[in-house]
Design a protein around this motif. Structure first.
Motif, short mmCIF file in Angstrom:
data_model
loop_
_atom_site.label_atom_id
_atom_site.label_comp_id
_atom_site.label_asym_id
_atom_site.label_seq_id
_atom_site.Cartn_x
_atom_site.Cartn_y
_atom_site.Cartn_z
N GLU A 95 7.58 1.69 7.80
CA GLU A 95 6.62 2.50 8.58
C GLU A 95 5.51 3.07 7.68
O GLU A 95 4.36 3.18 8.10
CB GLU A 95 7.34 3.65 9.28
CG GLU A 95 8.17 3.22 10.45
CD GLU A 95 9.07 4.32 10.97
OE1 GLU A 95 9.33 4.34 12.17
OE2 GLU A 95 9.53 5.17 10.17
N ASN A 96 5.88 3.42 6.45
CA ASN A 96 4.88 3.95 5.53
C ASN A 96 3.78 2.94 5.28
O ASN A 96 2.60 3.26 5.37
CB ASN A 96 5.54 4.32 4.20
CG ASN A 96 5.84 5.80 4.10
OD1 ASN A 96 4.97 6.60 3.80
ND2 ASN A 96 7.08 6.15 4.40
N VAL A 97 4.19 1.70 4.96
CA VAL A 97 3.18 0.67 4.64
C VAL A 97 2.41 0.28 5.90
O VAL A 97 1.21 0.02 5.85
CB VAL A 97 3.86 -0.55 3.99
CG1 VAL A 97 2.81 -1.59 3.61
CG2 VAL A 97 4.66 -0.14 2.78
N ALA A 98 3.12 0.28 7.03
CA ALA A 98 2.48 -0.18 8.27
C ALA A 98 1.58 0.88 8.88
O ALA A 98 0.85 0.60 9.83
CB ALA A 98 3.55 -0.60 9.28
N VAL B 283 2.76 -6.06 5.83
CA VAL B 283 3.61 -5.15 5.06
C VAL B 283 4.20 -5.88 3.86
O VAL B 283 4.19 -5.38 2.74
CB VAL B 283 4.73 -4.55 5.95
CG1 VAL B 283 5.80 -3.87 5.12
CG2 VAL B 283 4.12 -3.58 6.95
N GLU B 284 4.67 -7.11 4.11
CA GLU B 284 5.26 -7.88 3.01
C GLU B 284 4.21 -8.16 1.94
O GLU B 284 4.44 -7.97 0.75
CB GLU B 284 5.84 -9.20 3.55
CG GLU B 284 6.45 -10.04 2.45
CD GLU B 284 7.16 -11.29 2.97
OE1 GLU B 284 7.46 -11.35 4.19
OE2 GLU B 284 7.40 -12.20 2.16
N LEU C 106 14.05 -2.14 3.98
CA LEU C 106 12.76 -1.70 4.50
C LEU C 106 12.91 -0.54 5.48
O LEU C 106 11.96 0.21 5.71
CB LEU C 106 12.03 -2.86 5.19
CG LEU C 106 11.57 -3.97 4.23
CD1 LEU C 106 11.00 -5.13 5.03
CD2 LEU C 106 10.52 -3.43 3.27
N ASN C 107 14.12 -0.41 6.06
CA ASN C 107 14.30 0.66 7.04
C ASN C 107 14.94 1.90 6.44
O ASN C 107 15.30 2.83 7.15
CB ASN C 107 15.11 0.15 8.23
CG ASN C 107 14.31 -0.86 9.03
OD1 ASN C 107 13.11 -0.68 9.24
ND2 ASN C 107 14.96 -1.94 9.43
N ASP C 108 15.05 1.93 5.10
CA ASP C 108 15.48 3.14 4.43
C ASP C 108 14.33 4.14 4.41
O ASP C 108 13.17 3.76 4.47
CB ASP C 108 15.83 2.84 2.96
CG ASP C 108 17.30 2.53 2.80
OD1 ASP C 108 17.94 2.23 3.82
OD2 ASP C 108 17.78 2.57 1.65
N LEU C 109 14.68 5.42 4.29
CA LEU C 109 13.63 6.42 4.18
C LEU C 109 12.93 6.31 2.82
O LEU C 109 13.58 6.08 1.80
CB LEU C 109 14.23 7.82 4.33
CG LEU C 109 14.59 8.19 5.76
CD1 LEU C 109 15.32 9.51 5.79
CD2 LEU C 109 13.35 8.26 6.62
N ARG D 264 0.73 1.16 0.76
CA ARG D 264 0.19 1.74 1.99
C ARG D 264 -1.33 1.68 1.97
O ARG D 264 -1.98 1.38 2.98
CB ARG D 264 0.66 3.19 2.10
CG ARG D 264 0.20 3.91 3.34
CD ARG D 264 0.82 5.28 3.43
NE ARG D 264 0.35 6.17 2.38
CZ ARG D 264 0.95 7.32 2.07
NH1 ARG D 264 2.02 7.71 2.72
NH2 ARG D 264 0.47 8.09 1.11
N ALA D 265 -1.91 1.96 0.79
CA ALA D 265 -3.36 1.94 0.67
C ALA D 265 -3.90 0.51 0.66
O ALA D 265 -5.05 0.26 1.00
CB ALA D 265 -3.79 2.66 -0.61
N LEU D 266 -3.04 -0.44 0.30
CA LEU D 266 -3.45 -1.83 0.15
C LEU D 266 -3.37 -2.60 1.47
O LEU D 266 -4.12 -3.55 1.69
CB LEU D 266 -2.52 -2.48 -0.89
CG LEU D 266 -2.91 -3.78 -1.55
CD1 LEU D 266 -4.22 -3.62 -2.27
CD2 LEU D 266 -1.81 -4.18 -2.54
N ALA D 267 -2.45 -2.17 2.33
CA ALA D 267 -2.14 -2.93 3.54
C ALA D 267 -3.34 -3.10 4.46
O ALA D 267 -3.37 -3.99 5.30
CB ALA D 267 -1.00 -2.25 4.30
#
Lengths: 322, 259
Positions: free
Chosen positions: B111-114, B132-133, B149-152, B168-171
């Motif tokens: 979720e962070n990256v997305a 995301v990948e 990926l679903n870990d906090l 996150r900034a790159l996505a």
């Protein structure tokens, strides 16, 4: 502590070190005495409040003990103390709490979020802020008078469950607003900036982050507000709750679509603290037992709600570390 | 001193910046930002380098009363990102940022990256997963987190969290990425990872980095700007700045005589 002569002279003999050490230890002992004294006073202050409450609670439980059974919850009030029950009172309280919850939460959270996130910071918003905090301290009977004028006469809602729910909703609104704002302020600036930095709008930041991360604090405020509301008597009496009701409001759930009905909103009602007050004002001692039992139930209900608030806050905060 | 064969990505022109309390934190700053290069901002605390960096994505707009004068012009479209008519949100869509302390959201790694994609109304799950990948691979974090990926995000180490913030900034495929002292909260190994990552990232985008660490500026950057008391004292390619600075103050700062 005065410096020892030898320290001033700069020559530390073994004897002077030992003597000096003795003086330092005596000083530390003297300073630590304050800790012991304060810990004692603090404990006493704590116990004073706690033990009073505990005594009161135990007293109520002991007095009301004979009435702790399901029958007490499933019977209407009656002329005979032994068969009188709380049914109409607890159903009334529960229905009113539903109305209170449904009005205070959306309005309070929206107001809190607006004040914290959207309102421009100037003298006017400062004024509003001070007044919201003050509202939390307004005596509840004032809310009762307001509700009597506004809901009962002005909007012609009558002496109904809806009126009572709205009144209590208004009463706990400041609590919900203040706790919402406090919860929002607990969110670190860094998290906000992170969201803005990827291009989020204010609304996206609010809905995806601010409200989500402050849920725990908001919920705590709501439940604490509700546990205050459930014990409120004065405003409910002011708007004209009945003290003796031997019927239930129409059920909120119906067996035909849309499976909900809203007639119960306009029904007259009574609530737990009023039922308690009613029994207490009777000369017959047998009714006082009922009153004590009701009192104990209200306290337990309040403790249960506060306990739930703490548990939910813990559950929600568990996944948030900053 | 200034390379003319490399295309410009952005340039600040006579940039003045005033905080809400009236303090002028930037004084007539002129500086180019070359495409696919790393530009480092160095200078003592309070010299205005972070303030300058945060002008690029209009972070100062979040706090009322701050005021810009002059401009930061982006190329090739010649948009002055500080112009009153330009929406700061649009600027942040093009210029992303990595902060001093890792600041992941209290959400899952995925979720962070997305999140940037969510903000851009991307609904296609396949596209989101691919992005995301790609971003996590770009941030050299994929191998460490692909199974969780679903870990906090909070369960990651500090260095991993910072790479997550880079992902996150790159996505969102930014044109420029701003780094505000990205390694000051990290240990030397995590720092080395981030620096290596920056050197790879510059193939895709343009980087502006604030650093307190002189060696870091010397290691990673192509151009270096030395700032002092809100002014750009000296700008040039990093080798020149570090070996033959033209100004005495720059040399004193770089050699540790002052700062």
């Amino acid at each position: 502590m005065a410096l020892h002569d030898s320290q001033i002279a700069g020559a530390l003999t073994k004897a002077s070190v030992l003597e000096n050490l003795g003086a330092v230890r005596a000083m530390i002992r003297r300073h630590k005495r304050n800790d012991i004294v304060f810990a004692g006073i603090g404990l006493l202050a704590l116990m004073l409040g706690l033990l009073t409450l505990l005594t009161l609670f135990i007293d109520l439980v002991m007095d009301g003990y004979p009435r702790f059974n399901l029958q007490f919850l499933s019977e209407f009030p009656s002329r005979r103390a032994g068969s009188a029950g709380l049914l109409s009172a607890w159903v009334g309280s529960a229905l009113i709490m539903i109305v209170t919850f449904l009005t205070a939460v959306p309005v309070g959270v929206a107001a809190g979020v607006y004040l914290e996130e959207y309102a421009p910071k100037n003298w006017f918003s400062d004024l509003i802020e001070i007044n919201v905090s003050n509202l939390a301290g307004v005596p509840s009977i004032i809310y009762g008078l307001l509700a009597l004028g506004l809901f009962v006469y002005g909007l012609d809602l009558g002496q109904s469950i809806l009126t009572a729910g709205l009144t209590l909703g208004l009463l706990i609104l400041p609590i919900v607003i203040v706790s919402t704002r406090e919860a929002i302020r607990g969110i670190p600036v860094a998290i906000r900036e992170a969201a803005y930095a990827v291009g989020a709008t204010k609304w996206q930041v609010v809905s995806d982050h601010v409200v989500k991360y402050s849920q725990g604090g908001i919920l705590t405020g709501v439940i604490i507000g509700m546990s205050r509301a459930i014990g409120e008597t004065a405003p409910i009496i002011t708007i004209g709750a009945l003290t003796f009701i031997a019927f239930l409001p129409p059920s909120p759930i119906s067996d035909v679509a849309p499976y909900l009905n809203f007639e119960w909103l306009s029904s007259s009602f009574t609530v737990l603290p009023i039922q308690m007050f009613n029994w207490l004002s009777r000369p017959d001692h047998a009714f006082h037992i009922n009153a004590a039992a009701t009192g104990a139930i209200i306290i337990m209900l309040t403790l249960l709600m506060n306990g739930t608030a703490i548990y939910l806050r813990y559950q929600i905060r568990k996944n948030i570390k900053w | 001193m200034v390379n003319t064969s490399t295309p410009l990505k952005a340039e600040s022109k006579d940039l003045n910046f005033f905080y809400a309390n009236g303090h002028q934190a930037l004084k007539s700053v002129n500086m180019p930002l070359y495409e696919n290069k790393i530009t480092a901002l160095i200078g003592p605390s309070g010299c205005g380098k972070s303030t300058f960096l945060r002008c690029f994505n209009r972070m100062h707009d979040l706090y009322p009363g701050n005021k810009y004068e002059g401009g930061i012009v982006m190329h090739p479209d010649n948009t002055n990102v500080l112009a009153a008519g330009v929406d700061p949100i649009e600027v942040r869509m093009r210029i992303s940022m990595v902060f001093q302390k890792p600041n992941p959201f209290p959400k899952t790694i995925f979720e962070n990256v997305a999140y940037g994609l969510h903000v851009r109304d991307e609904k296609n799950k396949r596209v989101i997963a691919d992005k995301v990948e790609e971003a996590l691979k770009g941030a050299a974090l994929w191998d460490e987190v692909k199974d969780r990926l679903n870990d906090l995000a909070f369960n990651l180490s500090g260095g991993q969290q910072q790479r997550l913030c880079i992902a996150r900034a790159l996505a969102t495929d930014p044109e420029i990425m701003l780094f505000d002292e990205p390694t000051s909260a990290l240990d030397p190994i995590a720092t080395a990872n981030i620096e290596e990552l920056m050197s790879e990232l510059k193939n895709k985008l343009t980087i502006l980095v604030v650093t307190h660490n002189m060696q870091q500026a010397a290691r990673v950057s192509d151009y270096t700007a030395y700032m002092y008391l809100g002014e750009l004292m000296e700008y040039g390619d990093t080798d020149t700045i570090f070996t033959r600075p033209t100004r005495r103050e720059t040399e004193d700062y770089i050699t540790g005589k002052f700062g």
